[in-house]
Design a protein around this motif. Structure first.
Motif, PDB file in Angstrom:
ATOM      1  N   GLN A 196       3.309   9.832   3.631  1.00  0.00           N
ATOM      2  CA  GLN A 196       4.539  10.304   4.264  1.00  0.00           C
ATOM      3  C   GLN A 196       4.456  11.772   4.680  1.00  0.00           C
ATOM      4  OE1 GLN A 196       4.102  10.308   1.050  1.00  0.00           O
ATOM      5  NE2 GLN A 196       4.932  12.271   0.384  1.00  0.00           N
ATOM      6  N   GLY A 197       3.469  12.483   4.195  1.00  0.00           N
ATOM      7  CA  GLY A 197       3.251  13.870   4.573  1.00  0.00           C
ATOM      8  C   GLY A 197       3.804  14.864   3.582  1.00  0.00           C
ATOM      9  N   THR A 198       3.170  16.021   3.520  1.00  0.00           N
ATOM     10  CA  THR A 198       3.644  17.137   2.711  1.00  0.00           C
ATOM     11  C   THR A 198       3.499  18.402   3.543  1.00  0.00           C
ATOM     12  OG1 THR A 198       3.462  18.256   0.558  1.00  0.00           O
ATOM     13  CG2 THR A 198       1.401  17.560   1.577  1.00  0.00           C
ATOM     14  N   GLN A 199       4.519  19.263   3.490  1.00  0.00           N
ATOM     15  CA  GLN A 199       4.553  20.439   4.354  1.00  0.00           C
ATOM     16  C   GLN A 199       3.802  21.601   3.722  1.00  0.00           C
ATOM     17  OE1 GLN A 199       5.835  20.727   7.472  1.00  0.00           O
ATOM     18  NE2 GLN A 199       5.101  22.858   7.547  1.00  0.00           N
ATOM     19  N   VAL A 200       2.963  22.225   4.534  1.00  0.00           N
ATOM     20  CA  VAL A 200       2.277  23.453   4.157  1.00  0.00           C
ATOM     21  C   VAL A 200       2.702  24.541   5.144  1.00  0.00           C
ATOM     22  CG1 VAL A 200       0.047  24.617   4.012  1.00  0.00           C
ATOM     23  CG2 VAL A 200       0.307  22.286   3.128  1.00  0.00           C
ATOM     24  N   THR A 201       3.216  25.637   4.613  1.00  0.00           N
ATOM     25  CA  THR A 201       3.645  26.750   5.450  1.00  0.00           C
ATOM     26  C   THR A 201       2.924  28.011   4.987  1.00  0.00           C
ATOM     27  OG1 THR A 201       5.829  25.749   5.779  1.00  0.00           O
ATOM     28  CG2 THR A 201       5.597  28.092   6.295  1.00  0.00           C
ATOM     29  N   VAL A 202       2.232  28.656   5.908  1.00  0.00           N
ATOM     30  CA  VAL A 202       1.474  29.862   5.602  1.00  0.00           C
ATOM     31  C   VAL A 202       2.126  31.028   6.334  1.00  0.00           C
ATOM     32  CG1 VAL A 202      -0.778  30.962   5.581  1.00  0.00           C
ATOM     33  CG2 VAL A 202      -0.610  28.465   5.417  1.00  0.00           C
ATOM     34  N   VAL A 220       0.839  -1.192   0.000  1.00  0.00           N
ATOM     35  CA  VAL A 220       0.000   0.000   0.000  1.00  0.00           C
ATOM     36  C   VAL A 220       0.874   1.243   0.000  1.00  0.00           C
ATOM     37  CG1 VAL A 220      -1.656   1.332   1.339  1.00  0.00           C
ATOM     38  CG2 VAL A 220      -1.886  -1.155   1.183  1.00  0.00           C
ATOM     39  N   GLN A 221       0.521   2.166  -0.878  1.00  0.00           N
ATOM     40  CA  GLN A 221       1.235   3.443  -0.910  1.00  0.00           C
ATOM     41  C   GLN A 221       0.261   4.599  -1.019  1.00  0.00           C
ATOM     42  OE1 GLN A 221       4.308   3.400  -4.040  1.00  0.00           O
ATOM     43  NE2 GLN A 221       5.762   3.749  -2.383  1.00  0.00           N
ATOM     44  N   LEU A 222       0.472   5.605  -0.196  1.00  0.00           N
ATOM     45  CA  LEU A 222      -0.246   6.868  -0.280  1.00  0.00           C
ATOM     46  C   LEU A 222       0.811   7.951  -0.412  1.00  0.00           C
ATOM     47  CD1 LEU A 222      -2.829   6.365   2.626  1.00  0.00           C
ATOM     48  CD2 LEU A 222      -3.233   6.055   0.183  1.00  0.00           C
ATOM     49  N   VAL A 223       0.757   8.687  -1.506  1.00  0.00           N
ATOM     50  CA  VAL A 223       1.798   9.679  -1.774  1.00  0.00           C
ATOM     51  C   VAL A 223       1.161  11.052  -1.926  1.00  0.00           C
ATOM     52  CG1 VAL A 223       3.675  10.379  -3.293  1.00  0.00           C
ATOM     53  CG2 VAL A 223       3.229   7.936  -2.894  1.00  0.00           C
ATOM     54  N   GLU A 224       1.512  11.953  -1.020  1.00  0.00           N
ATOM     55  CA  GLU A 224       0.981  13.313  -1.058  1.00  0.00           C
ATOM     56  C   GLU A 224       1.861  14.210  -1.917  1.00  0.00           C
ATOM     57  OE1 GLU A 224       0.508  11.915   3.341  1.00  0.00           O
ATOM     58  OE2 GLU A 224       1.997  11.806   1.728  1.00  0.00           O
ATOM     59  N   SER A 225       1.243  15.250  -2.455  1.00  0.00           N
ATOM     60  CA  SER A 225       1.967  16.293  -3.171  1.00  0.00           C
ATOM     61  C   SER A 225       1.160  17.578  -3.101  1.00  0.00           C
ATOM     62  CB  SER A 225       2.209  15.890  -4.627  1.00  0.00           C
ATOM     63  OG  SER A 225       0.985  15.690  -5.300  1.00  0.00           O
ATOM     64  N   GLY A 226       1.810  18.681  -3.477  1.00  0.00           N
ATOM     65  CA  GLY A 226       1.108  19.957  -3.547  1.00  0.00           C
ATOM     66  C   GLY A 226       1.371  20.916  -2.406  1.00  0.00           C
ATOM     67  N   GLY A 227       2.135  20.484  -1.416  1.00  0.00           N
ATOM     68  CA  GLY A 227       2.454  21.395  -0.325  1.00  0.00           C
ATOM     69  C   GLY A 227       3.396  22.495  -0.775  1.00  0.00           C
ATOM     70  N   GLY A 228       3.584  23.487   0.101  1.00  0.00           N
ATOM     71  CA  GLY A 228       4.488  24.576  -0.228  1.00  0.00           C
ATOM     72  C   GLY A 228       4.311  25.750   0.703  1.00  0.00           C
ATOM     73  N   LEU A 229       4.896  26.865   0.294  1.00  0.00           N
ATOM     74  CA  LEU A 229       4.833  28.104   1.058  1.00  0.00           C
ATOM     75  C   LEU A 229       3.844  29.049   0.393  1.00  0.00           C
ATOM     76  CD1 LEU A 229       5.958  30.077   3.214  1.00  0.00           C
ATOM     77  CD2 LEU A 229       7.751  30.669   1.560  1.00  0.00           C
ATOM     78  N   VAL A 230       2.932  29.603   1.176  1.00  0.00           N
ATOM     79  CA  VAL A 230       1.919  30.503   0.633  1.00  0.00           C
ATOM     80  C   VAL A 230       1.658  31.606   1.650  1.00  0.00           C
ATOM     81  CG1 VAL A 230      -0.003  29.140   1.546  1.00  0.00           C
ATOM     82  CG2 VAL A 230      -0.355  30.580  -0.469  1.00  0.00           C
ATOM     83  N   GLN A 231       1.265  32.755   1.175  1.00  0.00           N
ATOM     84  CA  GLN A 231       0.916  33.858   2.067  1.00  0.00           C
ATOM     85  C   GLN A 231      -0.480  33.661   2.638  1.00  0.00           C
ATOM     86  OE1 GLN A 231       1.486  37.512  -0.159  1.00  0.00           O
ATOM     87  NE2 GLN A 231       3.549  37.742   0.679  1.00  0.00           N
ATOM     88  N   ALA A 232      -0.710  34.235   3.795  1.00  0.00           N
ATOM     89  CA  ALA A 232      -2.037  34.190   4.399  1.00  0.00           C
ATOM     90  C   ALA A 232      -3.076  34.714   3.412  1.00  0.00           C
ATOM     91  CB  ALA A 232      -2.060  35.013   5.681  1.00  0.00           C
ATOM     92  N   GLY A 233      -4.201  34.023   3.344  1.00  0.00           N
ATOM     93  CA  GLY A 233      -5.244  34.379   2.398  1.00  0.00           C
ATOM     94  C   GLY A 233      -5.138  33.646   1.079  1.00  0.00           C
ATOM     95  N   GLY A 234      -4.021  32.977   0.854  1.00  0.00           N
ATOM     96  CA  GLY A 234      -3.807  32.254  -0.391  1.00  0.00           C
ATOM     97  C   GLY A 234      -4.424  30.868  -0.384  1.00  0.00           C
ATOM     98  N   SER A 235      -4.160  30.125  -1.465  1.00  0.00           N
ATOM     99  CA  SER A 235      -4.747  28.801  -1.650  1.00  0.00           C
ATOM    100  C   SER A 235      -3.687  27.787  -2.063  1.00  0.00           C
ATOM    101  CB  SER A 235      -5.828  28.842  -2.738  1.00  0.00           C
ATOM    102  OG  SER A 235      -6.885  29.703  -2.385  1.00  0.00           O
ATOM    103  N   LEU A 236      -3.945  26.542  -1.721  1.00  0.00           N
ATOM    104  CA  LEU A 236      -3.147  25.411  -2.186  1.00  0.00           C
ATOM    105  C   LEU A 236      -4.080  24.236  -2.400  1.00  0.00           C
ATOM    106  CD1 LEU A 236       0.010  25.317   0.165  1.00  0.00           C
ATOM    107  CD2 LEU A 236       0.005  25.797  -2.283  1.00  0.00           C
ATOM    108  N   ARG A 237      -3.683  23.331  -3.293  1.00  0.00           N
ATOM    109  CA  ARG A 237      -4.413  22.084  -3.461  1.00  0.00           C
ATOM    110  C   ARG A 237      -3.460  20.917  -3.243  1.00  0.00           C
ATOM    111  NH1 ARG A 237      -7.754  19.311  -8.452  1.00  0.00           N
ATOM    112  NH2 ARG A 237      -5.651  18.961  -9.257  1.00  0.00           N
ATOM    113  N   LEU A 238      -3.775  20.113  -2.262  1.00  0.00           N
ATOM    114  CA  LEU A 238      -3.004  18.910  -1.995  1.00  0.00           C
ATOM    115  C   LEU A 238      -3.609  17.739  -2.740  1.00  0.00           C
ATOM    116  CD1 LEU A 238      -2.474  19.189   1.868  1.00  0.00           C
ATOM    117  CD2 LEU A 238      -1.139  20.213   0.014  1.00  0.00           C
TER     118      LEU A 238
END
Length: 122
Positions: A114-120, A2-20
């Motif tokens: 394994q996780g993906t980092q989101v930083t706001v 079994v594998q679950l692979v996340e993507s789409g994390g990153g650095l964004v300013q407050a009020g912004g959007s991301l899609r994981l």
């Protein structure tokens, strides 16, 4: 395997959007609920959202209701988390969760990504 692979994390300013995204393989996840959790530094891992096998039922933590949307595409074995109006307190590692039940809610998963980092930033 079994594998679950996340993507789409990153650095964004407050009020912004991301899609994981969470790509699943090795099991027929399309038959079961899936979800997202997150863990900020120094804090326990917490439930964010969950979705039923066909997307017909969803559940969200109060802290993200109205801002985050969980969805899935079973043909692509992929789950998504659209995050809008992000806040600095949303900063965390986000984890994809797989289940072998169809319970939709805050429950310990059977499988983790394994996780993906989101930083706001503020």
């Amino acid at each position: 395997q079994v594998q679950l692979v996340e993507s789409g994390g990153g650095l964004v300013q407050a009020g912004g959007s991301l899609r994981l995204s969470c790509a699943a393989s090795g099991r027929t996840f399309s038959r079961y609920a899936m979800g997202w959790f997150r863990q900020a530094p120094g804090k326990e891992r917490e439930f964010v959202a969950a979705i039923s096998w066909n997307g017909g039922s969803t559940s969200y933590a109060d802290s993200v209701k109205g801002r985050f949307t969980i969805s899935r595409d079973n043909a692509q074995n992929t789950m998504y988390l659209q995050m809008n109006n992000l806040k600095p307190e949303d900063t965390a590692a986000y984890y994809c969760a797989g289940y072998i039940t169809n319970y939709v809610g805050d429950r310990t998963p059977n499988y983790w990504g394994q996780g993906t980092q989101v930083t706001v930033s503020s």
